[in-house]
Design a protein around this motif. Structure first.
Motif, PDB file in Angstrom:
ATOM      1  N   ASP A  39     109.507  77.363  17.938  1.00 22.69           N
ATOM      2  CA  ASP A  39     109.851  78.716  18.164  1.00 22.69           C
ATOM      3  C   ASP A  39     111.791  78.123  18.234  1.00 22.69           C
ATOM      4  OD1 ASP A  39     108.555  80.346  18.225  1.00 22.69           O
ATOM      5  OD2 ASP A  39     107.530  79.760  20.624  1.00 22.69           O
ATOM      6  N   ALA A  40     112.178  77.018  18.716  1.00 21.34           N
ATOM      7  CA  ALA A  40     113.349  76.651  19.052  1.00 21.34           C
ATOM      8  C   ALA A  40     114.020  76.558  17.529  1.00 21.34           C
ATOM      9  CB  ALA A  40     113.993  75.645  20.090  1.00 21.34           C
ATOM     10  N   LEU A  41     113.207  76.388  16.583  1.00 17.32           N
ATOM     11  CA  LEU A  41     114.306  75.686  15.219  1.00 17.32           C
ATOM     12  C   LEU A  41     113.884  77.144  14.527  1.00 17.32           C
ATOM     13  CD1 LEU A  41     112.522  73.181  12.926  1.00 17.32           C
ATOM     14  CD2 LEU A  41     113.639  75.034  12.512  1.00 17.32           C
ATOM     15  N   ILE A  42     112.994  78.163  14.720  1.00 16.97           N
ATOM     16  CA  ILE A  42     113.130  79.212  14.317  1.00 16.97           C
ATOM     17  C   ILE A  42     113.942  80.085  14.376  1.00 16.97           C
ATOM     18  CG2 ILE A  42     112.132  81.054  13.553  1.00 16.97           C
ATOM     19  CD1 ILE A  42     108.886  79.699  13.218  1.00 16.97           C
ATOM     20  N   GLU A  43     114.347  79.788  15.765  1.00 17.23           N
ATOM     21  CA  GLU A  43     115.213  81.021  16.240  1.00 17.23           C
ATOM     22  C   GLU A  43     116.386  80.362  15.431  1.00 17.23           C
ATOM     23  OE1 GLU A  43     115.364  81.695  20.680  1.00 17.23           O
ATOM     24  OE2 GLU A  43     117.260  81.799  20.668  1.00 17.23           O
ATOM     25  N   GLU A  44     116.901  79.159  15.540  1.00 15.10           N
ATOM     26  CA  GLU A  44     118.125  78.717  15.755  1.00 15.10           C
ATOM     27  C   GLU A  44     118.184  78.876  14.081  1.00 15.10           C
ATOM     28  OE1 GLU A  44     119.440  74.911  17.178  1.00 15.10           O
ATOM     29  OE2 GLU A  44     117.226  75.906  19.688  1.00 15.10           O
ATOM     30  N   HIS A  45     117.801  78.332  12.696  1.00 13.25           N
ATOM     31  CA  HIS A  45     117.812  77.614  11.369  1.00 13.25           C
ATOM     32  C   HIS A  45     117.004  78.523  10.607  1.00 13.25           C
ATOM     33  CE1 HIS A  45     119.854  74.901  13.175  1.00 13.25           C
ATOM     34  NE2 HIS A  45     119.500  74.511  14.246  1.00 13.25           N
ATOM     35  N   GLY A  46     115.679  79.990  11.597  1.00 12.89           N
ATOM     36  CA  GLY A  46     114.932  81.116  10.746  1.00 12.89           C
ATOM     37  C   GLY A  46     115.520  81.377   9.207  1.00 12.89           C
ATOM     38  N   SER A  47     116.639  81.907   9.057  1.00 13.20           N
ATOM     39  CA  SER A  47     117.669  82.474   8.161  1.00 13.20           C
ATOM     40  C   SER A  47     117.635  81.650   6.866  1.00 13.20           C
ATOM     41  CB  SER A  47     118.665  82.872   8.692  1.00 13.20           C
ATOM     42  OG  SER A  47     119.726  81.907   8.984  1.00 13.20           O
ATOM     43  N   GLU A  48     117.976  80.197   6.849  1.00 12.30           N
ATOM     44  CA  GLU A  48     118.178  79.241   5.779  1.00 12.30           C
ATOM     45  C   GLU A  48     117.093  78.942   5.058  1.00 12.30           C
ATOM     46  OE1 GLU A  48     118.413  75.232   8.226  1.00 12.30           O
ATOM     47  OE2 GLU A  48     120.521  76.027   8.865  1.00 12.30           O
ATOM     48  N   GLY A  49     115.835  79.526   5.771  1.00 13.27           N
ATOM     49  CA  GLY A  49     114.691  79.874   4.123  1.00 13.27           C
ATOM     50  C   GLY A  49     113.505  80.484   5.124  1.00 13.27           C
ATOM     51  N   ASP A  50     112.481  80.082   3.850  1.00 13.74           N
ATOM     52  CA  ASP A  50     110.618  80.425   4.706  1.00 13.74           C
ATOM     53  C   ASP A  50     110.152  79.617   5.027  1.00 13.74           C
ATOM     54  OD1 ASP A  50     108.898  82.536   4.369  1.00 13.74           O
ATOM     55  OD2 ASP A  50     108.156  81.986   3.076  1.00 13.74           O
ATOM     56  N   PHE A  51     109.731  79.851   6.717  1.00 11.34           N
ATOM     57  CA  PHE A  51     109.040  79.350   7.738  1.00 11.34           C
ATOM     58  C   PHE A  51     108.225  79.767   8.129  1.00 11.34           C
ATOM     59  CE2 PHE A  51     113.555  77.476   8.166  1.00 11.34           C
ATOM     60  CZ  PHE A  51     113.335  76.656   7.580  1.00 11.34           C
ATOM     61  N   VAL A  52     106.895  79.375   8.051  1.00  8.44           N
ATOM     62  CA  VAL A  52     105.455  79.763   8.767  1.00  8.44           C
ATOM     63  C   VAL A  52     105.688  79.137  10.078  1.00  8.44           C
ATOM     64  CG1 VAL A  52     102.849  80.482   7.848  1.00  8.44           C
ATOM     65  CG2 VAL A  52     104.378  79.838   6.054  1.00  8.44           C
ATOM     66  N   ARG A  53     105.495  79.522  11.203  1.00  8.39           N
ATOM     67  CA  ARG A  53     105.192  79.255  12.533  1.00  8.39           C
ATOM     68  C   ARG A  53     103.781  79.149  12.693  1.00  8.39           C
ATOM     69  NH1 ARG A  53     103.466  81.713  17.473  1.00  8.39           N
ATOM     70  NH2 ARG A  53     105.039  81.161  19.325  1.00  8.39           N
ATOM     71  N   THR A  54     103.331  78.282  13.208  1.00 11.70           N
ATOM     72  CA  THR A  54     102.047  77.324  13.363  1.00 11.70           C
ATOM     73  C   THR A  54     101.922  77.726  14.932  1.00 11.70           C
ATOM     74  OG1 THR A  54     101.573  75.961  12.280  1.00 11.70           O
ATOM     75  CG2 THR A  54     101.700  77.497  11.339  1.00 11.70           C
ATOM     76  N   GLU A  55     100.724  77.724  15.729  1.00 15.02           N
ATOM     77  CA  GLU A  55     100.771  77.142  16.776  1.00 15.02           C
ATOM     78  C   GLU A  55      99.565  76.162  17.139  1.00 15.02           C
ATOM     79  OE1 GLU A  55      99.677  79.933  20.472  1.00 15.02           O
ATOM     80  OE2 GLU A  55     101.605  81.739  19.832  1.00 15.02           O
ATOM     81  N   THR A  56      98.555  75.741  16.116  1.00 11.05           N
ATOM     82  CA  THR A  56      97.024  74.695  16.491  1.00 11.05           C
ATOM     83  C   THR A  56      97.346  74.436  15.367  1.00 11.05           C
ATOM     84  OG1 THR A  56      95.671  76.495  15.802  1.00 11.05           O
ATOM     85  CG2 THR A  56      96.047  76.415  17.969  1.00 11.05           C
ATOM     86  N   ILE A  57      97.050  73.243  14.485  1.00 12.00           N
ATOM     87  CA  ILE A  57      96.562  72.326  14.087  1.00 12.00           C
ATOM     88  C   ILE A  57      95.919  72.847  12.870  1.00 12.00           C
ATOM     89  CG2 ILE A  57      94.473  70.312  13.399  1.00 12.00           C
ATOM     90  CD1 ILE A  57      97.707  68.842  13.971  1.00 12.00           C
ATOM     91  N   GLU A  58      95.037  73.898  13.124  1.00 11.93           N
ATOM     92  CA  GLU A  58      93.704  74.905  12.681  1.00 11.93           C
ATOM     93  C   GLU A  58      94.996  75.738  12.104  1.00 11.93           C
ATOM     94  OE1 GLU A  58      92.686  74.000  15.494  1.00 11.93           O
ATOM     95  OE2 GLU A  58      91.527  72.213  14.839  1.00 11.93           O
ATOM     96  N   GLU A  59      95.059  76.295  12.536  1.00  3.85           N
ATOM     97  CA  GLU A  59      96.497  77.334  12.114  1.00  3.85           C
ATOM     98  C   GLU A  59      97.579  76.717  10.863  1.00  3.85           C
ATOM     99  OE1 GLU A  59      99.560  80.597  13.833  1.00  3.85           O
ATOM    100  OE2 GLU A  59      98.347  79.939  15.631  1.00  3.85           O
ATOM    101  N   PHE A  60      97.736  75.645  11.408  1.00  2.00           N
ATOM    102  CA  PHE A  60      98.698  75.015  10.528  1.00  2.00           C
ATOM    103  C   PHE A  60      98.316  74.546   9.340  1.00  2.00           C
ATOM    104  CE2 PHE A  60     100.932  70.326   9.642  1.00  2.00           C
ATOM    105  CZ  PHE A  60     102.347  70.729   9.266  1.00  2.00           C
TER     106      PHE A  60
END
Ligand code: 6PG
Length: 475
Positions: free
Chosen positions: A39-60
């Motif tokens: 979450d910290a990465l997405i909050e601070e640098h999310g605007s730099e490109g396209d990120f997909v946030r995932t919580e579990t390994i299965e989701e990932f």
């Protein structure tokens, strides 16, 4: 599924690499054991490109396009095995797991074999360049199945440092070769740092320079043959002032060097392969000695003897140190490349030294102008018996040799330690010697253990009947 690459392990190196991928237009799936980092990465640098946030390994894993590509950026050792196992159970044949940590190459060989049995590709990738390189372009040394590079190469090459339009990334060879090569890279890094340290020590103790004065010398050297990342940052470190005391920072840092282990691994592997990497070994031992703080404290005040005065001609001595540094550096690289050749032969890796010199020209910690010369040398003769024998380096050492000897002898007369300068010079002298005292060693071994010897004038093995009539027999 829309992500081209997934990164798990979002500490500084992992986050920076993920951002580097995103900045190059790739959609990046993010995963971390604790979601807070994601979450910290997405909050601070999310605007730099396209990120997909995932919580579990299965989701990932589900977020990734096939063949799935996952880069693991966790602490080397057990944590890596745990993450690999989790991923492997969620992935499908043909998918690719990349370990971007400083793994021990024998672990990588083991992991690659076990994942291959399960139909997965495992790529052990050495990544150099620290935090800054990870973000803006590292040097990447991926080893593993050749076919995995088709799906992975373009992605890695897009985020690697570029030198003259060439990415600092290429397929190194099978299984553990990428991590092996990164290990030797780090060994060379240790040697290079030790040599720079010895040069600094000579300015301080032989010429009485303060940190600022030494910084100026390194700044100047960085515009010549010695131009390199390590020389550049040496000047930066030496120039830094301590806010608390106003002194040079280097004068308030404890003089005990630590290590995480890659230098030590290089030397252990060299011992097994029988390759003399004396410069790297001296560097590893110098760190160990610096860390023996109790012993050193007890030894302060031991007799020194001082058979010379401070060098009268500072400018000449400065040039001598520059030449000694360059020549010793050539020796350290020559030894490192010898180890790579030996590893390649031992494990059947078919490594190409010119390719390594090419991808070390940018991004990595040992990047330096003279890697272009190393590349040229191996391009010209891939079977060079030693880097020292390449015409360019042969000439460079011939130019440096008198200076090199003056530095080692002056340091010795003044009682200033120069283990890497001195051992590199001795290595050079031993390598070029027509006769070594090893003949005597062989005689002694035959004397006490009937271990036999070869003769200069006949084929076969011989033994002298030392406790008999001392005649010679064929063994
Ligand atoms: C690199 C560095 C990197 C790291 C070393 C430092 O190429 O980016 O080599 O891998 O800085 O692990 O090693 P020591 O802690 O052993 O000095």
């Amino acid at each position: 599924a829309r992500a081209q690459i997934g990164v798990t392990g979002l500490a500084v190196m992992g986050s920076n690499i993920a951002r580097n991928f995103a900045r190059h237009g790739h959609t990046v799936a993010l995963h971390n054991r604790s979601i807070a980092k994601t979450d910290a990465l997405i909050e601070e640098h999310g605007s730099e490109g396209d990120f997909v946030r995932t919580e579990t390994i299965e989701e990932f894993v589900a977020a990734l396009q096939k063949p799935r590509r996952v880069l693991i950026m966790v602490k080397a050792g057990d944590p890596t095995d745990a993450v690999i196992e989790e991923l492997a159970s969620a992935m499908e044949p043909g998918d690719i797991i990349i370990d971007g940590g400083n793994a021990l190459y024998t672990d990588t060989i083991r992991r690659e074999a076990s994942l291959r049995d399960r139909g997965l590709h495992f790529v052990g990738a050495g990544i150099s360049g620290g935090e800054e390189g990870a973000l803006n372009g590292p040097s990447i040394m991926p080893g593993g199945p050749k076919e995995s590079y088709q799906a992975l190469g373009p992605l890695l090459e897009s985020i690697a440092a570029q030198v003259d339009g060439t990415p600092c990334c290429t397929h190194i060879g099978p299984d553990g070769s990428g991590h092996f090569v990164k290990m030797v890279h780090n060994g060379i890094e240790y040697a290079d740092m030790q040599l720079i340290g010895e040069a600094y020590n000579l300015f301080r103790d032989a010429l009485g320079y303060d940190a600022d004065q030494v910084a100026d010398v390194f700044t100047e050297w960085n515009s010549g043959d010695l131009e390199s990342y390590l020389v550049e940052i040496t000047a930066e470190v030496l120039k830094q002032k301590d806010a608390k005391t106003g002194k040079a920072l280097v004068d308030v840092i404890v003089d005990a060097a630590e290590q995480k282990g890659t230098g030590r691994w290089t030397v252990k592997s060299a011992l097994d392969l029988g390759v003399p990497v004396t410069g790297i070994a001296e560097a590893v031992f110098a760190r160990a000695l610096s860390g023996a703080r109790e012993q050193r404290k007890a030894a302060v005040g031991l007799a020194s003897g001082r058979l010379a005065d401070k060098p009268a001609d500072a400018a000449q001595f400065t040039e001598d140190i520059r030449q000694a540094l360059y020549a010793s550096k050539v020796v350290a690289y020559a030894q490192g490349f010898d180890q790579i050749a030996a590893g390649s032969a031992e494990y059947d890796w078919d490594l190409h030294p010119a390719d390594l010199a090419t991808i070390w020209r940018g991004g990595c910690i040992i990047r330096a102008r003279f890697l272009n010369r190393i590349k040229d040398a191996y391009d010209e003769n891939p079977k060079l018996p030693s880097l020292i024998l390449a015409p360019y380096f042969r000439d460079a050492i011939e130019t440096a040799i008198d200076s090199w000897r003056r530095v080692v002898s002056t340091a010795t007369l003044l009682g200033i330690p120069v283990p890497a300068f001195a051992s590199s010079l001795s290595y050079y002298d031993a390598l070029r010697a027509e006769r070594l005292p090893a003949a005597l060693t062989q005689g002694q071994r035959d004397f006490f253990g009937a271990h036999t010897y070869e003769r200069v004038d006949a084929e076969g093995k011989f033994h002298t009947l030392w406790s008999g009539d001392r005649s010679e027999v064929q063994a």
